[in-house]
Structure formats: structure tokens, C-alpha cells
Enzyme design. Structure first.
Site, mmCIF file in Angstrom:
data_model
loop_
_atom_site.group_PDB
_atom_site.id
_atom_site.type_symbol
_atom_site.label_atom_id
_atom_site.label_comp_id
_atom_site.label_asym_id
_atom_site.label_seq_id
_atom_site.Cartn_x
_atom_site.Cartn_y
_atom_site.Cartn_z
ATOM 1 C CD GLU A 279 -2.668 -0.992 -0.214
ATOM 2 O OE1 GLU A 279 -2.835 -0.031 -0.684
ATOM 3 O OE2 GLU A 279 -3.171 -2.267 -0.519
ATOM 4 C CD1 TRP A 282 -1.281 -0.212 -3.922
ATOM 5 C CD2 TRP A 282 -1.678 1.050 -5.833
ATOM 6 N NE1 TRP A 282 -1.868 -1.131 -4.817
ATOM 7 C CE2 TRP A 282 -1.990 -0.392 -6.132
ATOM 8 C CE3 TRP A 282 -1.557 1.806 -6.862
ATOM 9 C CZ2 TRP A 282 -2.419 -0.820 -7.324
ATOM 10 C CZ3 TRP A 282 -2.341 1.363 -8.107
ATOM 11 C CH2 TRP A 282 -2.586 0.021 -8.311
ATOM 12 C CD1 TRP A 310 -16.557 13.707 -19.274
ATOM 13 C CD2 TRP A 310 -16.959 11.774 -18.002
ATOM 14 N NE1 TRP A 310 -15.287 12.587 -18.854
ATOM 15 C CE2 TRP A 310 -15.730 11.454 -18.070
ATOM 16 C CE3 TRP A 310 -17.981 10.742 -17.272
ATOM 17 C CZ2 TRP A 310 -15.109 10.484 -17.576
ATOM 18 C CZ3 TRP A 310 -17.117 9.908 -16.759
ATOM 19 C CH2 TRP A 310 -15.670 9.696 -16.829
ATOM 20 C CG ASN A 345 -8.591 2.197 -0.128
ATOM 21 O OD1 ASN A 345 -8.237 3.194 -1.202
ATOM 22 N ND2 ASN A 345 -8.547 1.008 -0.790
ATOM 23 C CD1 TRP A 363 -11.978 11.098 -15.221
ATOM 24 C CD2 TRP A 363 -10.580 11.952 -13.709
ATOM 25 N NE1 TRP A 363 -10.969 11.450 -15.896
ATOM 26 C CE2 TRP A 363 -9.991 12.014 -15.036
ATOM 27 C CE3 TRP A 363 -10.009 12.239 -12.602
ATOM 28 C CZ2 TRP A 363 -8.824 12.721 -15.200
ATOM 29 C CZ3 TRP A 363 -8.904 13.106 -12.976
ATOM 30 C CH2 TRP A 363 -8.116 13.124 -14.139
ATOM 31 C CD1 TRP A 386 -10.124 10.850 -7.146
ATOM 32 C CD2 TRP A 386 -12.226 10.308 -8.042
ATOM 33 N NE1 TRP A 386 -11.213 11.068 -6.241
ATOM 34 C CE2 TRP A 386 -12.450 10.970 -6.843
ATOM 35 C CE3 TRP A 386 -13.212 10.137 -8.978
ATOM 36 C CZ2 TRP A 386 -13.720 10.949 -6.351
ATOM 37 C CZ3 TRP A 386 -14.500 9.913 -8.253
ATOM 38 C CH2 TRP A 386 -14.584 10.579 -6.932
#
Ligand SMILES: Cc1cc2nc3c(=O)[nH]c(=O)nc-3n(C[C@H](O)[C@H](O)[C@H](O)COP(=O)(O)OP(=O)(O)OC[C@H]3O[C@@H](n4cnc5c(N)ncnc54)[C@H](O)[C@@H]3O)c2cc1C
Length: 481
Positions: A279, A282, A310, A345, A363, A386
Site C-alpha cells: 500500500e 501505491w 459525461w 479506502n 471523474w 480517480w
């Protein structure tokens, strides 16, 4: 007492609001010069957007705490607002300093400012020096065999694992000698970082304590109570099983090298330890992406999405921000965000998927909302996550993977504890319907005191129909050249 003949060194604090493992501070002390601890409130940097409201609250308290730590050692944090170069030149002039040290930041706007500052200070014959410390490794260090940046997480992680242990953290310098205080500093209060009318951050202080000591305490609590079983437990939002370190990492109140260091030699299952480190990786990967693709916060990584249709429905976006979508797990997450400036998360993924795929809202609107409301808002992790959920990012979750908010709720919040905490109007609803009150028989709703459409909203979209709509829109762009 510092020798008056020795010129001071300015330690320019930025996203490293700590004394521990602070390479710039360490180098300043090693230089033998008296230290001026400086924080500059820079104008909103272009590109990564303004400081969000929630993080401004966190910044205020983190600065207070850093100042207290410096005061305990005989110094203080000097505060000035303005363009970084102008402020530095002003402090250099009034103090006689000829050396400035800082720890590097890696967001595009920060890099641009630092490059300009370094060049100008060098031109003036001064000594600017920058150090690593925000990440485990410099984001430019790891490259694929072909010499290009990584686009996929797994090989990035493998490369990180094989590149040796990150450098060991430095302890707080045993002695810091401070320069005479400067008279021209500003008062933190005048920066008005805290919300007042209304004070929407009231609930934050119940959850968050600023400062290095609190960060270290949080880390040791997690290592004692959360790390064992982390891999299996981390997806369940009602249990507090993750580290909650992201707000501290976001402002550099604790360093990733310190976290990594404290995980060495623990007797916990290897799979939990590795998963936790993955993690942290990440976060590294997100910075790697931002460093090599500075437009990450506002441009689709995958250009095929540029023509995506969108939906700009303002009422639906507002319902999402308020936690009034009629889908309990989504609403609980969005309300946790309001109340704590934080969201678990798993739920971040669910609410992001809901915004992008069920509502088909761009987004970037979600990214902006999170940036304003998360105390851990981070230009790299937020943007990369995102784009990942949207399916347009590097190594993204495929667009056709659309989270079903009911099934996600039933799987990760089986007893509805998380929903009950943040959506109190559903608190007494039978477990069977806690994630789908719209399917509950009238009598069950009545018993729980719920009148759909009055005490709790009806769903703002039908998930099955929304899913079909999203898949159709995706098919239209997926084969585009
Ligand atoms: C849509 C979306 C937006 C996000 N925005 C942010 C953000 O602005 N700032 C932020 O720090 N994280 C962000 N994340 C990642 C993640 O949700 C948080 O880092 C995590 O929830 C923080 O909780 P923790 O410290 O208890 O994590 P832990 O599970 O204890 O993990 C330890 C640390 O690893 C890092 N980490 C964990 N997961 C991720 C991840 N998916 N991506 C990058 N780093 C990770 C964090 O620094 C975290 O503190 C986002 C995720 C999503 C899906």
C-alpha cells in the site's frame, strides 16, 4: 549561543512538517550554522489546485505542533506568506543567511517553484540544497528495462522490492542551535486556515490529533493491533484496521522511511507485512505517475476518454456530495467524509465508481471534491486513484468493472455497522435491507421509522439501468483510434 560571525541557514519546511527523518534539517545542523525554521504560505500553486478546506484545517494544527516542537528546543517556526522566492530573498536579507535547505516535493507546481528558486539563489551566489524524504525512493529512479517509466503497478512493485531497502530514517538531530528570532513573521491565526462560520470541522478533532508524537503513536498502535490480519481486515470499513497514517503522510508529519523502518523485524505474518508495504508502494507509484505525467490531476491518461459523454447533472452531483443518493453505503462514505475529513479506502472506491459509472459524472469533479474535503488530500494519490476507478488511468480498473453499491455494502459492511454510524436515519433498519431500503416491505420501513423520500431519499438512479447506460457509453469510445 550561536557564533554571530557564522551566517544562519534557512530550513524551509514544506510537506515535511516534522523534525524526525528530516534530511534538510539534519544537513542544516551538520553545517554548524544557526537555524532559521521557515514555513512559507505560497499562493495556490497552478496545476494541482488550491489547498482544500479540510487540509487547511490539518495544516493549521500541524504547523502549531511543529512550532511547539521547535519551541521546546529553543527555536520557533517563522511564518511568512507570499511568493516563495520573494519571501526567501527577504528572509536572507534580514537574517544574513547564505544557505537554504529543503526536502524535495514532487507535484508539478512545487517542482516548478523549486527549480526557479534554486536557479535564482545559485545565481546570487547563495547555497540552496535539496534533499529526498517525501518518498521511499526518488520517483525518477525506477525505470523499466526499456528505460521508460512504469505504467503498471505490479512490475513497479517488483522493481521497488528488488531495488533494495529504502534508506534508513535519520533521528531528530541531537542538538539544534537556532538563529536569533526574526521580527517580521506573521501570526498563524491571520492565515485563517480554520473554518469559522460555520465551523464544519468540529468533528475532525474527535478523530485527528496533529503532530509528530500523535503520528508515531498512531503508527505504533497500528503495528501492535492492526498489522496482524491487515490483508484480510483492511477492506471492512466498520472495523478500524488500517493505519490512518495518510493525513500525516500528506503533510510529511511522518516519513514513509520511518514507517517502513518500524515495520522491520516484527513478528507478524509475512503476507500482512507485505500487503501493508504494498500500500505504501501505491503511494510511491502514484508519485511516479504524477512525476512522469504532470497532467495526471486533470487530463485523462488514456486519451480515448477525451470524447467520453459525461453527464453534468448538478442535482445528482450535489446529492452525491451530501450523501443523499439513496444508496446507503455511498451515503455513509460521503457523510464520513464530511464528519471526519476522511473516508475508508474501500468506500472511496465505491463512491468514486458510483459517481463515475452510475451517475456518469466526470471523474475530475470527484477528484476536485475529494481534494477540498479530505484532510489527506494528496495530488498524486488522489488523481491516480480517480483515474484508476474511471478506467482512464495507467494500469486502471477496467471501465466495465462497475461496483454494485448494494452487493459491495453487503460484502464489506455485512451487519451494516458502518451505514448505521453515518446514516443514523437507517440505524434501526433490519439487516436484510440495510443496503437496500428501497426493497424493504412497508411494514419493515415503518418499524424502523423510515419514510422513503422523506426521512431518507429514494435512489437517485436505478443501478441496473445506470450500469447499462455506462457500458453503452464505454463501448462507444473503447474502439476509438
Ligand atoms: C478515489 C480515491 C481517492 C483517493 N485519494 C487519496 C488522497 O487524496 N490521499 C491519499 O493519501 N490517499 C488517497 N486514496 C488512497 C487510499 O484510500 C488512502 O491512502 C487510504 O484510505 C488511507 O488510509 P490509511 O492511512 O488507513 O491506509 P493504510 O491501509 O493503512 O495504508 C497505508 C498507507 O499506504 C498508502 N496507500 C494506501 N492505499 C493507497 C492507494 N490506493 N493509493 C495510494 N496510496 C495508498 C497511504 O499513504 C496510506 O496511509 C484514494 C483512494 C481512492 C479510491
Amino acid at each position: 549561543m550561536p557564533d554571530a560571525a557564522v551566517k544562519p541557514v534557512i530550513v524551509w519546511f514544506r510537506k515535511d512538517l516534522r523534525l524526525d527523518d528530516n534530511h534538510a534539517l539534519y544537513a542544516a545542523c551538520a553545517s554548524g550554522r544557526p537555524v532559521i525554521a521557515l514555513y512559507i504560505r505560497e499562493p495556490s500553486p497552478a496545476g494541482t489546485g488550491p489547498l482544500g478546506g479540510a487540509q487547511a484545517w490539518w495544516l493549521h494544527h500541524s504547523l502549531v505542533s511543529l512550532d511547539e516542537s521547535l519551541k521546546a528546543l529553543g527555536g520557533a517556526l517563522h511564518l511568512v506568506s507570499g511568493d516563495a522566492l520573494d519571501v526567501l530573498l527577504g528572509v536572507i536579507k534580514s537574517s544574513g543567511a547564505d544557505m537554504v535547505v529543503w526536502n524535495r516535493r514532487y507535484d508539478p507546481a512545487g517542482i516548478a517553484v523549486d527549480t526557479r528558486v534554486k536557479r535564482e539563489l545559485e545565481r546570487q551566489g547563495l547555497e540552496p540544497k535539496s534533499f529526498a524524504g517525501q518518498l521511499l525512493h526518488e520517483p525518477s529512479r525506477l525505470k523499466t528495462g526499456g528505460g521508460t517509466p512504469y505504467r503498471v503497478y505490479t512490475p513497479f512493485w517488483r522493481a521497488l522490492e528488488n531495488s533494495g531497502e529504502p534508506p534508513r530514517p535519520l533521528d531528530i538531530p541531537s542538538k539544534i542551535s537556532f538563529a536569533r528570532p526574526l521580527s517580521s513573521g506573521e501570526k498563524l491565526k491571520s492565515w485563517a486556515l480554520l473554518p469559522t462560520k460555520p465551523n464544519w470541522a468540529k468533528g475532525f478533532s474527535d478523530i485527528w490529533t496533529a503532530g509528530e508524537d500523535a503520528a508515531r503513536e498512531r503508527l505504533s498502535d497500528f503495528l501492535e493491533q492492526g498489522l496482524d490480519g491487515y490483508k484480510d481486515n483492511r477492506d471492512f470499513p466498520a472495523k478500524q484496521t488500517t493505519s490512518l497514517l495518510s493525513p500525516y503522510l500528506a503533510l510529511g508529519v511522518i516519513s514513509p522511511a520511518r514507517i517502513w523502518e518500524e515495520t522491520r523485524g516484527l513478528s507478524v505474518p509475512a503476507e500482512d507485512l507485505v500487503h501493508f508495504r504494498k500500500e505504501l508502494a501505491w503511494r510511491e507509484f502514484s508519485y511516479h505517475l504524477l512525476f512522469h505525467f504532470p497532467k495526471l490531476p486533470y487530463e485523462n491518461w488514456n486519451g480515448k476518454f477525451d470524447g467520453f459523454g459525461w453527464n453534468n447533472d448538478t442535482a445528482q452531483f450535489r446529492a452525491w456530495t451530501l450523501g443523499m443518493t439513496g444508496y446507503p453505503i455511498v451515503d455513509a462514505g460521503m457523510r464520513q467524509l464530511w464528519q471526519h475529513g476522511f473516508m475508508h479506502n474501500r468506500v472511496r472506491m465505491i463512491v468514486a465508481s458510483f459517481l463515475i459509472k452510475d451517475l456518469m459524472i466526470d471523474w475530475r469533479r470527484g477528484e476536485t471534491w475529494f481534494r477540498d474535503t479530505l484532510i489527506d488530500a494528496d495530488p498524486a494519490s488522489n488523481a491516480a486513484s480517480w483515474q484508476w476507478v474511471a478506467g482512464c488511468g495507467a494500469d486502471a480498473s477496467p471501465f466495465f468493472r462497475i461496483f454494485n453499491p448494494i452487493l459491495q455494502g453487503e460484502k464489506f459492511d455485512r451487519d451494516g455497522d458502518y451505514v448505521r454510524e453515518f446514516v443514523p436515519e437507517l440505524a434501526t433498519l433490519d439487516n436484510r435491507y440495510i443496503h437496500k431500503p428501497f426493497d424493504a416491505p412497508k411494514a419493515v420501513l415503518e418499524k424502523a421509522g423510515i419514510a422513503l423520500g422523506e426521512t431518507y431519499p429514494n435512489p437517485i438512479v436505478d443501478h441496473a439501468a445506470a450500469r447499462d447506460r455506462a457500458l453503452k457509453a464505454y463501448s462507444a469510445i473503447k474502439d476509438a483510434a
